[in-house]
Design a protein around this motif. Structure first.
Motif, PDB file in Angstrom:
ATOM      1  N   MET A  38      12.320 -12.723   4.779  1.00  0.00           N
ATOM      2  CA  MET A  38      12.160 -12.082   6.081  1.00  0.00           C
ATOM      3  C   MET A  38      10.682 -11.768   6.325  1.00  0.00           C
ATOM      4  SD  MET A  38      13.548  -8.190   5.383  1.00  0.00           S
ATOM      5  CE  MET A  38      13.064  -7.619   7.021  1.00  0.00           C
ATOM      6  N   SER A  39      10.314 -11.607   7.590  1.00  0.00           N
ATOM      7  CA  SER A  39       8.911 -11.309   7.894  1.00  0.00           C
ATOM      8  C   SER A  39       8.629  -9.833   7.670  1.00  0.00           C
ATOM      9  CB  SER A  39       8.602 -11.689   9.347  1.00  0.00           C
ATOM     10  OG  SER A  39       9.342 -10.874  10.233  1.00  0.00           O
ATOM     11  N   ILE A  40       7.476  -9.531   7.108  1.00  0.00           N
ATOM     12  CA  ILE A  40       7.079  -8.156   6.814  1.00  0.00           C
ATOM     13  C   ILE A  40       6.254  -7.638   7.988  1.00  0.00           C
ATOM     14  CG2 ILE A  40       5.937  -6.638   5.173  1.00  0.00           C
ATOM     15  CD1 ILE A  40       8.398  -8.215   4.113  1.00  0.00           C
ATOM     16  N   THR A  41       6.767  -6.628   8.676  1.00  0.00           N
ATOM     17  CA  THR A  41       6.089  -6.111   9.863  1.00  0.00           C
ATOM     18  C   THR A  41       5.108  -4.998   9.496  1.00  0.00           C
ATOM     19  OG1 THR A  41       7.747  -4.408  10.297  1.00  0.00           O
ATOM     20  CG2 THR A  41       8.146  -6.604  11.231  1.00  0.00           C
ATOM     21  N   ALA A  42       4.206  -4.731  10.411  1.00  0.00           N
ATOM     22  CA  ALA A  42       3.240  -3.652  10.202  1.00  0.00           C
ATOM     23  C   ALA A  42       3.954  -2.310  10.099  1.00  0.00           C
ATOM     24  CB  ALA A  42       2.233  -3.627  11.355  1.00  0.00           C
ATOM     25  N   ALA A  43       5.038  -2.160  10.855  1.00  0.00           N
ATOM     26  CA  ALA A  43       5.806  -0.906  10.822  1.00  0.00           C
ATOM     27  C   ALA A  43       6.412  -0.676   9.445  1.00  0.00           C
ATOM     28  CB  ALA A  43       6.900  -0.938  11.884  1.00  0.00           C
ATOM     29  N   MET A  44       6.894  -1.752   8.814  1.00  0.00           N
ATOM     30  CA  MET A  44       7.468  -1.637   7.471  1.00  0.00           C
ATOM     31  C   MET A  44       6.395  -1.244   6.463  1.00  0.00           C
ATOM     32  SD  MET A  44       9.865  -5.047   7.628  1.00  0.00           S
ATOM     33  CE  MET A  44      10.334  -5.005   5.893  1.00  0.00           C
ATOM     34  N   VAL A  45       5.213  -1.851   6.581  1.00  0.00           N
ATOM     35  CA  VAL A  45       4.111  -1.520   5.680  1.00  0.00           C
ATOM     36  C   VAL A  45       3.701  -0.069   5.858  1.00  0.00           C
ATOM     37  CG1 VAL A  45       1.698  -2.017   5.112  1.00  0.00           C
ATOM     38  CG2 VAL A  45       3.261  -3.901   5.617  1.00  0.00           C
ATOM     39  N   LYS A  46       3.626   0.372   7.123  1.00  0.00           N
ATOM     40  CA  LYS A  46       3.254   1.758   7.431  1.00  0.00           C
ATOM     41  C   LYS A  46       4.265   2.733   6.834  1.00  0.00           C
ATOM     42  CE  LYS A  46       2.166   4.779  11.373  1.00  0.00           C
ATOM     43  NZ  LYS A  46       3.263   5.748  11.290  1.00  0.00           N
ATOM     44  N   GLU A  47       5.563   2.412   6.971  1.00  0.00           N
ATOM     45  CA  GLU A  47       6.617   3.291   6.448  1.00  0.00           C
ATOM     46  C   GLU A  47       6.520   3.407   4.928  1.00  0.00           C
ATOM     47  OE1 GLU A  47      11.505   3.587   6.123  1.00  0.00           O
ATOM     48  OE2 GLU A  47      10.578   2.035   7.387  1.00  0.00           O
ATOM     49  N   LEU A  48       6.310   2.273   4.258  1.00  0.00           N
ATOM     50  CA  LEU A  48       6.220   2.292   2.797  1.00  0.00           C
ATOM     51  C   LEU A  48       4.979   3.056   2.346  1.00  0.00           C
ATOM     52  CD1 LEU A  48       7.352   1.411   0.088  1.00  0.00           C
ATOM     53  CD2 LEU A  48       6.092  -0.746   0.314  1.00  0.00           C
ATOM     54  N   ARG A  49       3.882   2.908   3.075  1.00  0.00           N
ATOM     55  CA  ARG A  49       2.661   3.628   2.715  1.00  0.00           C
ATOM     56  C   ARG A  49       2.860   5.133   2.848  1.00  0.00           C
ATOM     57  NH1 ARG A  49      -3.159   4.229   5.394  1.00  0.00           N
ATOM     58  NH2 ARG A  49      -4.356   4.519   3.503  1.00  0.00           N
ATOM     59  N   GLU A  50       3.558   5.555   3.927  1.00  0.00           N
ATOM     60  CA  GLU A  50       3.800   6.984   4.134  1.00  0.00           C
ATOM     61  C   GLU A  50       4.704   7.559   3.048  1.00  0.00           C
ATOM     62  OE1 GLU A  50       5.408   7.038   8.048  1.00  0.00           O
ATOM     63  OE2 GLU A  50       3.444   7.064   9.040  1.00  0.00           O
ATOM     64  N   LYS A  51       5.632   6.734   2.542  1.00  0.00           N
ATOM     65  CA  LYS A  51       6.572   7.203   1.527  1.00  0.00           C
ATOM     66  C   LYS A  51       5.953   7.244   0.125  1.00  0.00           C
ATOM     67  CE  LYS A  51      10.869   5.823   3.790  1.00  0.00           C
ATOM     68  NZ  LYS A  51      12.025   4.903   3.790  1.00  0.00           N
ATOM     69  N   THR A  52       4.971   6.383  -0.120  1.00  0.00           N
ATOM     70  CA  THR A  52       4.449   6.263  -1.481  1.00  0.00           C
ATOM     71  C   THR A  52       2.993   6.656  -1.654  1.00  0.00           C
ATOM     72  OG1 THR A  52       3.768   3.962  -1.166  1.00  0.00           O
ATOM     73  CG2 THR A  52       6.039   4.341  -1.915  1.00  0.00           C
ATOM     74  N   GLY A  53       2.218   6.616  -0.577  1.00  0.00           N
ATOM     75  CA  GLY A  53       0.794   6.913  -0.698  1.00  0.00           C
ATOM     76  C   GLY A  53      -0.009   5.738  -1.241  1.00  0.00           C
ATOM     77  N   ALA A  54       0.639   4.584  -1.433  1.00  0.00           N
ATOM     78  CA  ALA A  54      -0.056   3.399  -1.942  1.00  0.00           C
ATOM     79  C   ALA A  54      -0.876   2.748  -0.825  1.00  0.00           C
ATOM     80  CB  ALA A  54       0.946   2.404  -2.515  1.00  0.00           C
ATOM     81  N   GLY A  55      -1.805   1.864  -1.206  1.00  0.00           N
ATOM     82  CA  GLY A  55      -2.655   1.188  -0.228  1.00  0.00           C
ATOM     83  C   GLY A  55      -1.882   0.193   0.621  1.00  0.00           C
ATOM     84  N   MET A  56      -2.461  -0.153   1.782  1.00  0.00           N
ATOM     85  CA  MET A  56      -1.805  -1.057   2.726  1.00  0.00           C
ATOM     86  C   MET A  56      -1.485  -2.414   2.092  1.00  0.00           C
ATOM     87  SD  MET A  56      -1.113  -0.035   5.839  1.00  0.00           S
ATOM     88  CE  MET A  56      -1.546   1.182   7.103  1.00  0.00           C
ATOM     89  N   MET A  57      -2.475  -3.019   1.421  1.00  0.00           N
ATOM     90  CA  MET A  57      -2.260  -4.337   0.837  1.00  0.00           C
ATOM     91  C   MET A  57      -1.240  -4.284  -0.296  1.00  0.00           C
ATOM     92  SD  MET A  57      -3.910  -6.213   2.777  1.00  0.00           S
ATOM     93  CE  MET A  57      -3.562  -7.753   1.894  1.00  0.00           C
ATOM     94  N   ASP A  58      -1.267  -3.195  -1.070  1.00  0.00           N
ATOM     95  CA  ASP A  58      -0.275  -3.030  -2.139  1.00  0.00           C
ATOM     96  C   ASP A  58       1.123  -2.917  -1.548  1.00  0.00           C
ATOM     97  OD1 ASP A  58      -2.112  -3.104  -4.239  1.00  0.00           O
ATOM     98  OD2 ASP A  58      -2.559  -0.971  -4.034  1.00  0.00           O
ATOM     99  N   CYS A  59       1.236  -2.180  -0.442  1.00  0.00           N
ATOM    100  CA  CYS A  59       2.541  -2.017   0.217  1.00  0.00           C
ATOM    101  C   CYS A  59       3.041  -3.349   0.767  1.00  0.00           C
ATOM    102  CB  CYS A  59       2.441  -0.985   1.340  1.00  0.00           C
ATOM    103  SG  CYS A  59       2.247   0.708   0.752  1.00  0.00           S
ATOM    104  N   LYS A  60       2.127  -4.109   1.373  1.00  0.00           N
ATOM    105  CA  LYS A  60       2.522  -5.412   1.896  1.00  0.00           C
ATOM    106  C   LYS A  60       2.982  -6.330   0.759  1.00  0.00           C
ATOM    107  CE  LYS A  60       1.008  -9.223   4.822  1.00  0.00           C
ATOM    108  NZ  LYS A  60      -0.089  -9.806   5.624  1.00  0.00           N
ATOM    109  N   GLY A  61       2.233  -6.280  -0.348  1.00  0.00           N
ATOM    110  CA  GLY A  61       2.598  -7.095  -1.502  1.00  0.00           C
ATOM    111  C   GLY A  61       3.950  -6.708  -2.070  1.00  0.00           C
TER     112      GLY A  61
END
Length: 308
Positions: free
Chosen positions: A1-24
């Motif tokens: 599935m395609s990874i959206t910016a909203a999904m990356v933002k949500e994961l970053r807010e939940k974990t505090g990890a960096g954007m690229m790490d969240c996308k990965g």
């Protein structure tokens, strides 16, 4: 599935990890949010993998006790302003008192008569919504009782008698002196408020939760490159530590960290001359697990000023 910016933002807010790490992480787990959190934990990239602490809802937790029984309820409002309203505070106290006549079921409590009105609890809440002009809801309730002993209660961040931000009930089954038993129960309830244990004992933790922790620990250990026999021992050590940190009876007692809660109860039983069993505990933290939309106050003001 395609990874959206909203999904990356949500994961970053939940974990505090960096954007690229969240996308990965999302790419590796095909967009599965929970699996992505575990992936980040395994790699040591998540600063915080829990979302339960992101408290958003306002309102109050109310506690009421009567003899060998106590109840705790959570009633939510939209703003803290309403939580400071005397009528709302009275509502929460009355609902907690009413809950003593139920078995802790939320829907049963909502349908129970609200004292002195001839209306149900749900109907009384609806009426206050009309008066105050803000949405409110009875979110949950619980009741703890013992056949012999005490049910101790504690309210943290209290704003009045029996109402506050955290409510805890602790059941102690014993023939020991009720006053001394109550004092012990209050200390344990304060401990629960501070540490928020996952369960009473290891046997009470959902096996799926344990397996999830074990899986994360296993992946972390394997990245060390050590032999499987060593990895197994490392993981078992981490699981033991997980139980010590997550279960009430095995936690270090905040009143006396030299003892676990279990050992503190045993010491009290010896002193009081009667066995003591901690049968159950309940902890309600206001708004835990509820998230509300984050708003940019400055942007709201700017939009208002420009007439948008």
């Amino acid at each position: 599935m395609s990874i959206t910016a909203a999904m990356v933002k949500e994961l970053r807010e939940k974990t505090g990890a960096g954007m690229m790490d969240c996308k990965g992480a999302l790419t590796e787990t095909n967009g599965d949010m929970e699996a992505a959190i575990d992936w980040l934990r395994t790699k040591g990239l998540a600063k915080a993998a829990k979302k339960a602490g992101r408290v958003a809802a306002e309102g109050l937790v109310g506690v009421a006790a009567e003899g060998k029984k106590a109840a705790v309820v959570e009633v939510n409002s939209e703003t803290d302003f309403v939580a400071r309203n005397e009528a709302f505070q009275t509502l929460v106290r009355d609902i907690a008192q009413t809950a003593l006549g139920t078995n802790g079921d939320r829907d049963a409590l909502a349908a129970t008569d609200y004292p002195g009105t001839g209306k149900s609890v749900e109907a009384q809440i609806t009426e206050l919504i009309g008066t105050i002009g803000e949405n409110m809801t009875l979110r949950r309730s619980a009741v703890v009782s013992v056949s012999e002993g005490v049910v101790a209660s504690y309210v943290h961040s209290a704003v009045g008698d029996g109402i506050g931000k955290i409510g805890v009930l602790v059941g102690l089954q014993s023939a020991a002196d009720a006053g001394k038993l109550g004092a012990l129960g209050k200390q344990i309830a304060m401990h629960v408020a501070a540490t928020n244990p996952l369960a009473l004992s290891a046997e009470d933790i959902d096996p799926a939760v344990v397996e999830r922790e074990r899986s994360v620990y296993m992946e972390q250990a394997r990245e060390s490159g050590k032999p499987e026999s060593i990895i197994e021992k490392m993981v078992e050590g981490r699981i033991r530590k997980f139980y010590e940190e997550s279960t009430l009876l095995k936690q270090a007692f905040v009143i006396n960290p030299d003892l676990t809660v279990e050992k503190a109860i045993e010491a009290a039983a010896a002193e009081l001359g009667s066995p003591i069993t901690l049968t159950q505990f309940v902890r309600f933290g206001l708004g835990e697990g509820i998230e509300k939309e984050e708003t940019d106050f400055a942007a709201e003001v700017a939009a208002f000023a420009s007439g948008e």
